[in-house]
Design a protein around this motif. Structure first.
Motif, PDB file in Angstrom:
ATOM      1  N   PHE A  27      -3.803  10.471  -4.356  1.00  0.00           N
ATOM      2  CA  PHE A  27      -4.431   9.557  -3.404  1.00  0.00           C
ATOM      3  C   PHE A  27      -4.007   8.106  -3.627  1.00  0.00           C
ATOM      4  CE2 PHE A  27      -7.559  13.115  -3.259  1.00  0.00           C
ATOM      5  CZ  PHE A  27      -7.369  13.442  -1.932  1.00  0.00           C
ATOM      6  N   THR A  28      -2.807   7.888  -4.111  1.00  0.00           N
ATOM      7  CA  THR A  28      -2.292   6.533  -4.319  1.00  0.00           C
ATOM      8  C   THR A  28      -2.436   5.707  -3.044  1.00  0.00           C
ATOM      9  OG1 THR A  28      -0.704   7.265  -5.980  1.00  0.00           O
ATOM     10  CG2 THR A  28      -0.215   5.191  -4.879  1.00  0.00           C
ATOM     11  N   GLY A  29      -2.925   4.480  -3.209  1.00  0.00           N
ATOM     12  CA  GLY A  29      -3.083   3.580  -2.076  1.00  0.00           C
ATOM     13  C   GLY A  29      -4.466   3.610  -1.463  1.00  0.00           C
ATOM     14  N   LEU A  30      -5.295   4.578  -1.862  1.00  0.00           N
ATOM     15  CA  LEU A  30      -6.657   4.671  -1.350  1.00  0.00           C
ATOM     16  C   LEU A  30      -7.632   4.241  -2.443  1.00  0.00           C
ATOM     17  CD1 LEU A  30      -6.420   8.103   0.496  1.00  0.00           C
ATOM     18  CD2 LEU A  30      -5.882   5.818   1.354  1.00  0.00           C
ATOM     19  N   VAL A  31      -8.790   3.720  -2.029  1.00  0.00           N
ATOM     20  CA  VAL A  31      -9.783   3.255  -2.992  1.00  0.00           C
ATOM     21  C   VAL A  31     -10.731   4.407  -3.328  1.00  0.00           C
ATOM     22  CG1 VAL A  31     -11.587   1.561  -3.478  1.00  0.00           C
ATOM     23  CG2 VAL A  31      -9.623   0.930  -2.050  1.00  0.00           C
ATOM     24  N   VAL A  32     -10.615   4.884  -4.575  1.00  0.00           N
ATOM     25  CA  VAL A  32     -11.399   6.025  -5.060  1.00  0.00           C
ATOM     26  C   VAL A  32     -12.530   5.506  -5.935  1.00  0.00           C
ATOM     27  CG1 VAL A  32     -11.299   8.064  -6.538  1.00  0.00           C
ATOM     28  CG2 VAL A  32      -9.407   7.572  -4.974  1.00  0.00           C
ATOM     29  N   MET A  60     -12.565   4.674   6.149  1.00  0.00           N
ATOM     30  CA  MET A  60     -11.150   4.658   6.524  1.00  0.00           C
ATOM     31  C   MET A  60     -10.291   5.344   5.447  1.00  0.00           C
ATOM     32  SD  MET A  60      -8.754   1.497   7.772  1.00  0.00           S
ATOM     33  CE  MET A  60      -8.440   0.791   6.165  1.00  0.00           C
ATOM     34  N   ASP A  61     -10.539   5.022   4.183  1.00  0.00           N
ATOM     35  CA  ASP A  61      -9.784   5.685   3.116  1.00  0.00           C
ATOM     36  C   ASP A  61     -10.080   7.181   3.092  1.00  0.00           C
ATOM     37  OD1 ASP A  61      -8.555   3.367   2.370  1.00  0.00           O
ATOM     38  OD2 ASP A  61      -9.616   3.123   0.476  1.00  0.00           O
ATOM     39  N   PHE A  62     -11.332   7.533   3.362  1.00  0.00           N
ATOM     40  CA  PHE A  62     -11.694   8.951   3.419  1.00  0.00           C
ATOM     41  C   PHE A  62     -10.899   9.669   4.508  1.00  0.00           C
ATOM     42  CE2 PHE A  62     -14.591  12.025   5.551  1.00  0.00           C
ATOM     43  CZ  PHE A  62     -14.422  13.049   4.642  1.00  0.00           C
ATOM     44  N   GLN A  63     -10.819   9.062   5.692  1.00  0.00           N
ATOM     45  CA  GLN A  63     -10.065   9.684   6.790  1.00  0.00           C
ATOM     46  C   GLN A  63      -8.578   9.797   6.445  1.00  0.00           C
ATOM     47  OE1 GLN A  63     -11.241  11.244   9.461  1.00  0.00           O
ATOM     48  NE2 GLN A  63     -13.297  10.789   8.717  1.00  0.00           N
ATOM     49  N   MET A  64      -8.044   8.791   5.777  1.00  0.00           N
ATOM     50  CA  MET A  64      -6.638   8.839   5.356  1.00  0.00           C
ATOM     51  C   MET A  64      -6.432   9.937   4.307  1.00  0.00           C
ATOM     52  SD  MET A  64      -5.773   4.770   5.345  1.00  0.00           S
ATOM     53  CE  MET A  64      -4.119   4.969   4.731  1.00  0.00           C
TER      54      MET A  64
END
Length: 97
Positions: A27-32, A60-64
């Motif tokens: 998930f690189t690039g997303l805020v976890v 938004m990160d979840f959808q991505m």
């Protein structure tokens, strides 16, 4: 107040040896915000499929994250789908015991 959908992705089909770092790099690039990795019990190393729950900071990160369905960690194709809040809490309880 309506909170909206719980921003948690459930991953299925992880390689048995998958680590927290493997999931984060997937998930690189997303805020976890949180990751709970569940490896199958009672399998020989290199066999079986693990699961993980990943909670994201925003919708938004979840959808991505959901768009990464069928991408790979190693040779394994990973199923990514909406996680349920109660399954996430059960996973936390399972790894805490």
């Amino acid at each position: 107040a309506v909170l909206g959908p719980f921003p948690c992705a459930r991953l299925r089909g992880l390689p048995f040896e998958a680590s927290l770092e493997d999931v984060l790099s997937f998930f690189t690039g997303l805020v976890v915000l949180d990751v709970v990795v569940l490896n199958p019990q009672g399998h020989a190393k290199g066999q079986g499929q693990g699961e993980a729950f990943v909670v994201f900071a925003n919708p938004m990160d979840f959808q991505m994250a959901l768009q990464r369905d069928q991408q790979r960690i190693g040779r394994a194709s990973i199923d990514v789908f909406q996680g349920k809040r109660h399954d996430y809490y059960a996973a936390i309880a399972a790894v805490s015991t």
